[in-house]
Design an enzyme around this catalytic site. Structure first.
Site, short mmCIF file in Angstrom:
data_model
loop_
_atom_site.label_atom_id
_atom_site.label_comp_id
_atom_site.label_asym_id
_atom_site.label_seq_id
_atom_site.Cartn_x
_atom_site.Cartn_y
_atom_site.Cartn_z
CG ASP A 36 42.75 32.00 44.87
OD1 ASP A 36 42.51 32.47 46.30
OD2 ASP A 36 42.52 32.80 43.84
CG ASP A 88 41.86 35.03 49.33
OD1 ASP A 88 42.82 35.90 48.99
OD2 ASP A 88 40.97 35.23 48.57
CD GLU A 89 45.89 35.64 45.36
OE1 GLU A 89 46.37 34.93 44.22
OE2 GLU A 89 45.39 36.72 45.36
#
Length: 407
Positions: free
Chosen positions: A10, A105-106
């Site tokens: 993350d 973003d993860e």
């Protein structure tokens, strides 16, 4: 217990971090991405320095500016974040082909058996974080466990810029002391019910009789029970085919101006049409989305007899839905969006006698070529030209006022 090893990676304060890479003067300062201070809209991301003042994502910008008036507010750029996300996912794919993006973003990685390549899974995680730092200038937090839920909780607890590995068999003891809101899936509503039952920690949830949870949550009670006990057999699954394409924007001021609404809808529809053709898709269903001044949100859909990929057809269908919606509602509009679904591949010849369809196909190809070379707003309809005096232009098109980073 599962013999798998799952990694959750993350990026920390993603939108803010991308802005800090582009402008190093922002490092170490309270930064808020999502809009200008005091404007309508919500926080899309906040730096850890801003979070120390109570600022968090989804908070109204006006509240954020009151809590942290010294913060630097940035409107943000979705294209910039999407590009960084693609590079991030490419790095992860170099380490394991078993990749499941969760958001920009993860992502989860199934890294079972990769010890033989990297020495240990811990060393593999260190190498991933180092590449992200070296190539993107971003920091990432990593959680390693036997399942997705524990890996995600571990990465959350390791933030910012950390790494936590939960040994096999230690899942339950790792989760036990944590407050219940740390468990993925426990939202505000579920948290309130659980606390009303005297359940404040994940450990307390894990020992609550399953029947009691089912009586309050139905089938979701079993999901909570398994999660609290660290039981998670879900596979890391690659992203499926795109099921829909949409664009939306929030207005700086609520509006009843039909001409302006249709101009914006036409522009958004043009973007959707261009995305369809770029992906080699056609769509059978067009959906209009409206949010009114009181935050009531509606969607209206229409299924077409034939799959389409032309800007004209996307807009015409959306405009018809808009007329119908506005005739029933007198409130001003806060947000407008248009999307397409029921996607099919573009293959197949257009009917020779369908002269209009052939004409539109040739026209759209020509427009796409011009926009690719000279920018999206290089060629417009008369309807969208009125946006020229309202929104600034970039080489990628109009920079719509998007407090929530809609696009």
């Amino acid at each position: 217990m599962s013999d798998r090893t799952i990694m959750h990676v993350d990026l920390d304060a993603f939108f803010v971090s991308v802005e800090q890479v582009l402008n190093p003067e922002l490092e170490g300062k309270p930064v808020v991405v999502g809009g200008k201070a005091g404007e309508r809209g919500v926080v899309a991301a906040a730096s850890y320095e801003a979070r120390a003042f109570g600022v968090h994502s989804a908070m109204p910008l006006k509240t954020a500016s009151r809590l942290c008036p010294q913060a630097i507010f940035i409107e943000g750029n979705f294209t910039r974040y999407r590009d960084a996300s693609q590079k991030f996912m490419a790095i992860l794919a170099d380490f394991s082909p078993f990749l499941e993006p969760v958001s920009l973003d993860e992502a989860y990685l199934d890294v079972t058996g990769f010890e033989s390549i990297y020495g240990s899974i811990h060393q593999m995680a260190v190498a991933i974080r180092q590449r992200i730092k070296d190539e993107l200038g971003l920091s990432a937090s990593v959680g390693i466990a036997s399942g997705k839920i524990v890996a995600k909780v571990a990465s959350e607890l390791s933030k910012p810029d950390g790494l936590i590995e939960v040994a096999r068999g230690e899942e339950r003891s790792f989760l036990s002391p944590l407050p219940i809101d740390k468990l993925p899936g426990v939202g505000k509503k579920a948290e309130k019910i659980l606390k009303g039952l005297g359940i404040n920690t994940i450990g307390e949830l894990s020992t609550t009789p399953l029947n009691a949870l089912k009586s309050h949550f139905g089938v979701f009670g079993e999901v909570l029970y398994r999660a609290a006990n660290g039981i998670d057999d879900r596979k890391v699954e690659p992203p499926g085919a795109v099921k829909s394409i949409s664009r939306e924007t929030t207005f700086a001021k609520d509006t009843r101006n039909r001409s302006f609404l249709k101009a914006t809808l036409r522009y958004l529809g043009d973007r959707v049409g261009a995305d369809l053709r770029e992906q080699g898709k056609r769509a059978r269903c067009v959906t209009l989305k409206l949010r009114y001044a009181d935050f009531t949100t509606i969607t209206r859909s229409h299924t077409l007899p034939h799959a389409i990929d032309s800007d004209e057809m996307v807009f015409d269908t959306g405009a018809s839905l808009l007329d119908g919606a506005l005739s029933l509602e007198k409130q001003p509009v806060r947000l407008i969006g248009i999307g397409v679904s029921s996607l099919v591949e573009s293959g197949g010849q257009l009917a020779m006698l369908d002269l209009e369809a052939n004409r539109l196909a040739r026209l759209n190809k020509a427009i796409d070529r011009i926009r690719s070379k000279y920018g999206f707003t290089a060629i417009q309809t008369g309807r969208t030209l009125q946006l020229k005096d309202i929104f600034p232009e970039t080489d990628r098109g109009y920079d719509l006022h998007t407090p929530s980073l809609s696009r």
